[in-house]
Design a protein around this motif. Sequence first.
Motif, mmCIF file in Angstrom:
data_model
loop_
_atom_site.group_PDB
_atom_site.id
_atom_site.type_symbol
_atom_site.label_atom_id
_atom_site.label_comp_id
_atom_site.label_asym_id
_atom_site.label_seq_id
_atom_site.Cartn_x
_atom_site.Cartn_y
_atom_site.Cartn_z
ATOM 1 N N VAL A 499 1.025 -1.128 0.005
ATOM 2 C CA VAL A 499 0.169 0.024 -0.115
ATOM 3 C C VAL A 499 0.766 1.076 0.045
ATOM 4 O O VAL A 499 1.884 1.367 0.691
ATOM 5 C CB VAL A 499 -1.121 -0.009 1.159
ATOM 6 N N THR A 500 0.487 2.001 -1.015
ATOM 7 C CA THR A 500 1.301 3.471 -0.743
ATOM 8 C C THR A 500 0.442 4.508 -0.174
ATOM 9 O O THR A 500 -0.654 4.678 -0.561
ATOM 10 C CB THR A 500 1.582 3.699 -2.396
ATOM 11 N N VAL A 501 0.977 5.230 0.754
ATOM 12 C CA VAL A 501 0.484 6.398 1.351
ATOM 13 C C VAL A 501 1.218 7.748 1.044
ATOM 14 O O VAL A 501 2.499 7.868 1.387
ATOM 15 C CB VAL A 501 0.325 6.100 2.917
ATOM 16 N N SER A 502 0.457 8.451 0.267
ATOM 17 C CA SER A 502 1.398 9.588 -0.249
ATOM 18 C C SER A 502 0.861 10.833 0.289
ATOM 19 O O SER A 502 -0.512 10.887 0.896
ATOM 20 C CB SER A 502 1.212 9.493 -1.651
ATOM 21 N N GLY A 503 1.239 11.940 0.191
ATOM 22 C CA GLY A 503 1.006 13.433 0.571
ATOM 23 C C GLY A 503 1.480 13.719 2.017
ATOM 24 O O GLY A 503 1.968 13.110 2.541
ATOM 25 N N ILE A 504 1.008 14.718 2.638
ATOM 26 C CA ILE A 504 1.217 15.063 3.886
ATOM 27 C C ILE A 504 0.250 14.455 4.731
ATOM 28 O O ILE A 504 -0.918 15.050 5.167
ATOM 29 C CB ILE A 504 1.225 16.603 4.296
ATOM 30 N N PHE A 505 0.065 12.979 4.983
ATOM 31 C CA PHE A 505 -0.733 12.120 5.508
ATOM 32 C C PHE A 505 -0.728 12.133 6.945
ATOM 33 O O PHE A 505 0.214 12.425 7.796
ATOM 34 C CB PHE A 505 -0.952 11.037 4.785
#
Length: 663
Positions: A499-505
Motif C-alpha cells: 500500500v502506498t500512502v502519499s501526501g502530507i498524510f
Amino acid sequence: MTKINNKKWTRIMMAGVFYCLLTSVSCLFSSCVDNDDDVPMSRYSAEKMTAAQFLSENEDRVGSFVNILQRSGYYAMLSTYGTYTVFAPNNEAIDKYLASNNYKTIEDIPDAVCDTLARTHIIKTKAWFTTEKSEGTLSMNMAETDITLSINTDAENNNAVVHYANKVARMVEFDDSVSNGVVHIVNNIIPRTSQMLPDVIALDPSVTLFTQALFLTGMADSLMAYEDKTYPEWGADKASQDSAYQWVNMLDCRAEGADPIQWVQKRYFKYTALVEPDSIYRLHGINNIEDLIAYTKKVYDAVYPGDAGKYDEDFKSRKNPLNRFISYHLLDRKIPYDQFIMFSKEAFSHWDTSLSDPEEFYETMCPGALMRFSYPNEKLYINRKGLKNNAEVEGVRVLRPSDSGSAMQDCPNGIYHYLDGILAYTTEVRDVVLNCRIRFDSTVLSPDFQNSERILWDVQRLRGYRLDFIKNWKVMGEKAVIGLHGDSWTWQHYKSNGVTVSGIFDLTIKLPPVPSGTYELRTGYTANPLRGVVQFYLNNVPCGIPADLRIGGRDPSIGFMDDQTGDTNEAKNANKAIDKAMHNRGYMKAMDIYWQMGDKANVLRSKENNLRYILTTQYFDENETYYLRCRQVLKDPTCYWSFDYLELCPKSVYGSPEGEDTH
C-alpha cells in the motif's frame, strides 16, 4: 525564468531513472496479448483475429452466442482493441438455455436478459489462460460477478484434465488466443445468482446444520450487505485526487496516455464463510443443533472462562458460545480459494518453502479472534503450525472448488468454502498456533482492499481509494492518497504488493487482535529518497522519534551489513552479531523467505533498502483495541510511504534462547 529546486529535481530524476529501469526489466517478463508470439498457441487459426472475428469464423459451434453478442451490442466491443476473456457458450448450450426458459428463439429473449447473458460471459480487464490459472476465481466479469474455475479428470479420455467455469460450464475448447484476449468455448451457460451469501448457503443440502446455526445466531443478518449506496460517484473531486497524486505523474516513464491510478468506482461489502458439511459434524458425533450447542459450549467456556454460563440462552449475543463458533467461521471480505495467502500464482514461486510455509493472518468476525492460513504442499489449511508435512498442529483443510461437489458456492456478495474438519478458536489455537511471529501484509488490513478489483502485474499502476471509505483506516491530511500497489515480482516487497500512502498524510489504522501477551510491533518498508519521514504512535503514544524512510540500511544509524556466506559457526555468529547491532538501533533486515524477480539471489534480506522498523515493545490485551497512527512530518506532498507489512512478534519468539529466526 522559473527557479529550479535542485534538490527536489535530483530526487525526481533519481526516482525517474529507477522506475524506467524497473519498467525495462518488467517488460522482459511481461507480455501483451496483441503480440501473438507472447501468448499460448491457438488451437485454431486465431492469430491476428479479434475475439469477435474468431467467434464469427466458428459460427458452426458458437453462432448462437454471436447472435446474442450482436443483439446486445457487445460484438462491436470484442472487435476493438482491449483485453478480454470470453467464455463462449456453444450452440448446444444456448439451445438448452432457450428450452429451460421457454424461449423459442434468441429473438424471444428480452433485451435486458440478453445484455446480462453477454456480460456474464465476458471479462473485460484481463486475458485469463488456463495455463495461468486452472483453479480459483478470476477477475470480475462485466456483470460484476465472479467466475470461478475448477478442474476434474475425464476417466473416459485417459484422465485428461477437464476445466469448468462455475462448476457446470465445461470448457470444451480453451486458450484460443486472439489479438485482444482469449476465447474459451463452454458447453453450458455460466450460472449466476442475485441471492446473497446466507441464502446461497441455505440452498446447499450438505450444510444444513451450519445453516441452522448461522440463522439461529443472527449472523446471517451480518452477511446481507452488498453495495455501499452511500459511496459517491466521482465528480470534480476526481480531478482533485488526480492532482494529489502528482508524484506519480512526475515519475511516469510509461507510454503516453496511460492512467497513473485506477480509482475504485464502487464500494462493495463482501464476505467469506468457512463451512463444515453435515458429514464432518457426524464424524464428531454432532447430529443436530443441540449437539452443536453442547460442543461449542465446551470449547468456548474453556477459552473464555469468565463468560461461561452467562450467555448460553442468548444466541445472538456476541459472547454466546454458538455465536462465537459461527462468527469465527466468517470473514468480512470475499476471498477465493487461491487468494487467501497471495493474490497471484507468480508470487508463490518467490517463496522459499524449505524455510517456511506461505501464510497469512486474518481477523475474523468473532471479536478478538484471529485466524492463521498456511499453504503447505499445495493444500490450504487454517490454524496449522509446522513446516510442510511436519505439523505440530495439523489444523483444518479448506477444500478446493474441484473437491467441493456441484453446489454453487459463489454469489455477488461472497463465497463459502467447505472444510474437512471442525474449525474453532480453541485454547490450542490461541496458545500454540498463534504463539508465533504474526505478519500482516498491508493489503489485508482493510477488507476494502480485497473487496475491490486488484491490479495485476503492473509496477506502474495503483488502485486508488476514497479516504473516507476504507474500513479500519482513518485518513486525513493535505493531498493524502491511499493506493494499493499492483502485484509485480519486479518490486522489492513482501508478496510483491503493498500500500502506498502519499501526501502530507495523517493515517490511523485499527490493528487486528492478537492473543494477550508482550509483543514487539514492527513495520516493513522499502527506503527511498522520496519516502519522507513518519512519526508513529500506538494509541496516540509516540513510538520513539520519527522514522526517516529516506535513508538506506547502510546508513550508520541503521547499520546494515551483508551476510557472511557459508554454513560455518563463524559466519552464523557474525550474522547474528549484525542482526543484534541493527536491532539495538531499532531496525531489522527483511525476511529471507521471499525474493524479488525470479532468483534467490534477490532475497529481500539481502536488500539494504528492505527494512523492518521496530515501533514499540509492550503488552497487548486481546480485549482491547489498538490503533497505529502514522503521520508524515515533512511538509512535502510528493513524499510517500511504501507500506509493506506489520509484524507483532511475541516475546516467546524474539526473546527465545535460540534467538528469532530470519524467516
